[in-house]
Design a protein around this motif. Structure first.
Motif, PDB file in Angstrom:
ATOM      1  N   LEU A 151      56.933  51.070  32.135  1.00  0.00           N
ATOM      2  CA  LEU A 151      56.268  49.813  31.809  1.00  0.00           C
ATOM      3  C   LEU A 151      55.958  49.773  30.319  1.00  0.00           C
ATOM      4  O   LEU A 151      55.891  50.817  29.663  1.00  0.00           O
ATOM      5  N   TYR A 182      50.447  48.335  28.485  1.00  0.00           N
ATOM      6  CA  TYR A 182      49.814  48.319  29.802  1.00  0.00           C
ATOM      7  C   TYR A 182      49.005  49.590  30.048  1.00  0.00           C
ATOM      8  O   TYR A 182      48.182  49.634  30.968  1.00  0.00           O
ATOM      9  N   ASP A 184      43.255  41.127  34.239  1.00  0.00           N
ATOM     10  CA  ASP A 184      44.661  41.458  34.041  1.00  0.00           C
ATOM     11  C   ASP A 184      45.051  42.655  34.893  1.00  0.00           C
ATOM     12  O   ASP A 184      46.137  42.698  35.464  1.00  0.00           O
ATOM     13  N   LEU A 185      44.150  43.650  34.971  1.00  0.00           N
ATOM     14  CA  LEU A 185      44.467  44.852  35.733  1.00  0.00           C
ATOM     15  C   LEU A 185      44.744  44.513  37.186  1.00  0.00           C
ATOM     16  O   LEU A 185      45.697  45.013  37.778  1.00  0.00           O
ATOM     17  N   HIS A 186      43.936  43.655  37.783  1.00  0.00           N
ATOM     18  CA  HIS A 186      44.129  43.337  39.204  1.00  0.00           C
ATOM     19  C   HIS A 186      45.480  42.697  39.452  1.00  0.00           C
ATOM     20  O   HIS A 186      46.260  43.152  40.289  1.00  0.00           O
ATOM     21  N   TRP A 187      45.795  41.633  38.726  1.00  0.00           N
ATOM     22  CA  TRP A 187      47.029  40.907  39.013  1.00  0.00           C
ATOM     23  C   TRP A 187      48.249  41.717  38.603  1.00  0.00           C
ATOM     24  O   TRP A 187      49.267  41.712  39.304  1.00  0.00           O
ATOM     25  N   ARG A 188      48.184  42.429  37.476  1.00  0.00           N
ATOM     26  CA  ARG A 188      49.321  43.226  37.038  1.00  0.00           C
ATOM     27  C   ARG A 188      49.582  44.357  38.031  1.00  0.00           C
ATOM     28  O   ARG A 188      50.728  44.566  38.457  1.00  0.00           O
ATOM     29  N   GLU A 189      48.534  45.091  38.407  1.00  0.00           N
ATOM     30  CA  GLU A 189      48.739  46.243  39.274  1.00  0.00           C
ATOM     31  C   GLU A 189      48.948  45.849  40.728  1.00  0.00           C
ATOM     32  O   GLU A 189      49.526  46.618  41.498  1.00  0.00           O
ATOM     33  N   ARG A 190      48.515  44.661  41.090  1.00  0.00           N
ATOM     34  CA  ARG A 190      48.875  44.173  42.430  1.00  0.00           C
ATOM     35  C   ARG A 190      50.377  43.915  42.499  1.00  0.00           C
ATOM     36  O   ARG A 190      51.047  44.294  43.460  1.00  0.00           O
ATOM     37  N   GLY A 191      50.904  43.268  41.476  1.00  0.00           N
ATOM     38  CA  GLY A 191      52.346  43.056  41.429  1.00  0.00           C
ATOM     39  C   GLY A 191      53.106  44.376  41.403  1.00  0.00           C
ATOM     40  O   GLY A 191      54.139  44.534  42.070  1.00  0.00           O
ATOM     41  N   TYR A 192      52.585  45.325  40.652  1.00  0.00           N
ATOM     42  CA  TYR A 192      53.178  46.661  40.591  1.00  0.00           C
ATOM     43  C   TYR A 192      53.175  47.297  41.982  1.00  0.00           C
ATOM     44  O   TYR A 192      54.181  47.872  42.422  1.00  0.00           O
TER      45      TYR A 192
END
Length: 430
Positions: A233, A237, A96-104
């Protein structure tokens, strides 16, 4: 060693003599990488060695980088998180961290910033060039006197490292990147230096964040950190100031050294081709810089800042299935996806050894590919070419004749010195 003779020499070494095989391989990677990759593409495109499985063909590199659930960043992820002091998108796969923070990250480093960032880069680059030329010497060091300073000042103004000096930004990121990205033997001294540098930089950024939090909101500069601090956010998160810090430092770590060395290596690749350099000089003077940009990215195809990216294969995988080169890659293998080879794949690129600006975007892997391509690509795509362009707009500021290839790494993995003429006797630009 020249031509198609690496594999013969390698195969002549007994399989159990791992040190000699590794030494030969590392020597070929250092002194004849292009020739080595050409031979591997032709004869052994998926090449198992004691240090990893080299994947050299364009479609196979894309296959590896398109399957992060199989080919993970587990090779360098733990070292990166040691250096950064916490999780970061480049060190995670599919979580979750990768995809969420990539979008961020894509929101914070917005595509819409590109025109403003180019103007900012042009202004800063011109200021730094004025300083270097104004010292009155006949030559100056493109890396030390221009590229590293200009890149760091862009980071201060765009990313928000206000109040942190250029030397700290540059020296910390050099030690950090060396520790996690270019330390295959996991030398403990190099790793410890990177961890210490990361701690130093995070402490400085924490001070910047505290100052920005205490200041009236409308008084802050319009930069990425300001955007991060004003973004709210959901609480679940867990995106507190430590996460802001880790991401901002992570962005810088992926930018500072790469922008610096790309400025030098792109200029070098143009300078060793006088006709191409003349074309690039003409393109640099056009009001629309897009044609010039293509010269820089084609130059970096010949000298990418990440020639090979490692992955950890976590489950058995049949690579290039259905082709004559299909190979079972066992779980636990280190896989080396060779960008520097894939961008010269004769079966994908037309005349890959020719310098051709404007190749199809799919042939350009300089900024990576897949889940871990450059999250700041929109800014990078204008900063790097503009840093080179400002040099070519200065009459006479060029590499020394006969020393166009003379990049000095000074015992590090990064170019440290590149002497250029100051152009003091040339006609000033209007």
């Amino acid at each position: 060693m020249t031509g198609m003779d690496f594999l013969a020499a390698y195969d002549a070494i007994p399989q159990d003599d791992v040190p000699q095989r590794v030494a030969l391989l590392r020597r070929a990677m250092t002194t004849g990488r292009a020739e080595l990759f050409a031979e591997l593409r032709a004869r052994r495109p998926v090449f198992g060695t004691p240090i990893g499985v080299f994947v050299t063909r364009h479609p196979d590199v894309l296959e590896v980088l398109s399957a992060p659930e199989t080919f993970t960043v587990g090779v360098f992820g733990p070292a990166l998180e040691d250096v950064l002091g916490g999780p970061f998108i480049l060190a995670r796969d599919g979580a979750d961290l990768h995809w969420r923070e990539r979008g961020y990250g894509q929101l914070m480093l917005a595509a819409e910033d590109a025109p403003r960032v180019r103007e900012l880069t042009a202004r800063i680059a011109d200021e730094v060039l004025d300083e270097a030329i104004g010292r009155g010497a006949d030559t100056f060091d493109l890396v030390q006197d221009y590229a590293r300073l200009a890149a760091a000042r862009v980071a201060v103004a765009y990313l928000g490292f206000t109040g942190i000096d250029e030397e700290t930004l540059h020296s910390c990121t050099r030690r950090m990147q060396w520790a996690f990205a270019i330390n295959p033997g996991r030398d403990p001294e190099i790793h410890a230096a990177g961890v210490a540098a990361g701690r130093e930089l995070r402490d400085r950024v924490a001070e910047v964040i505290a100052r920005r939090r205490d200041a009236p909101r409308d008084d802050g500069p319009d930069d990425v950190l300001g955007r991060m601090l004003s973004t709210r956010l959901p609480a679940e998160y867990g995106f507190d100031d430590e996460r802001v810090n880790a991401n901002l430092v992570g962005y810088l770590t992926g930018y500072q050294q790469n922008a610096t060395q790309c400025t030098a290596t792109a200029l070098k690749e143009l300078a060793v081709r006088p006709e191409v350099l003349a074309e690039a000089e003409r393109a640099a003077g056009e009001s629309d810089p897009s044609r010039f940009d293509a010269y820089v990215w084609e130059a970096l195809r010949f000298h990418p800042f990440v020639p090979v990216t490692p992955r950890l294969c976590v489950r058995d995988h049949l690579l290039a299935a259905g082709t004559g080169r299909q190979t079972l890659v066992p779980a636990g293998s280190v896989v080396l996806a060779c960008f520097a080879s894939a961008m010269f794949d004769e079966e994908v690129l037309d005349a890959p050894d020719e310098f051709r600006p404007g190749r199809p975007p799919a042939h350009d892997l300089v900024l990576g590919y897949g889940a871990h391509d450059c999250v700041g690509r929109y800014a990078a795509r204008v900063i790097v070419p503009e840093l080179v362009r400002r040099v070519l707009l200065r009459p006479g500021v060029r590499p020394l004749p006969g020393a166009e290839r003379a990049l000095d790494y000074a015992g590090t993995p990064f170019p440290q010195h590149y002497t250029v003429r100051s152009g003091r006797d040339a006609v000033p630009a209007p």
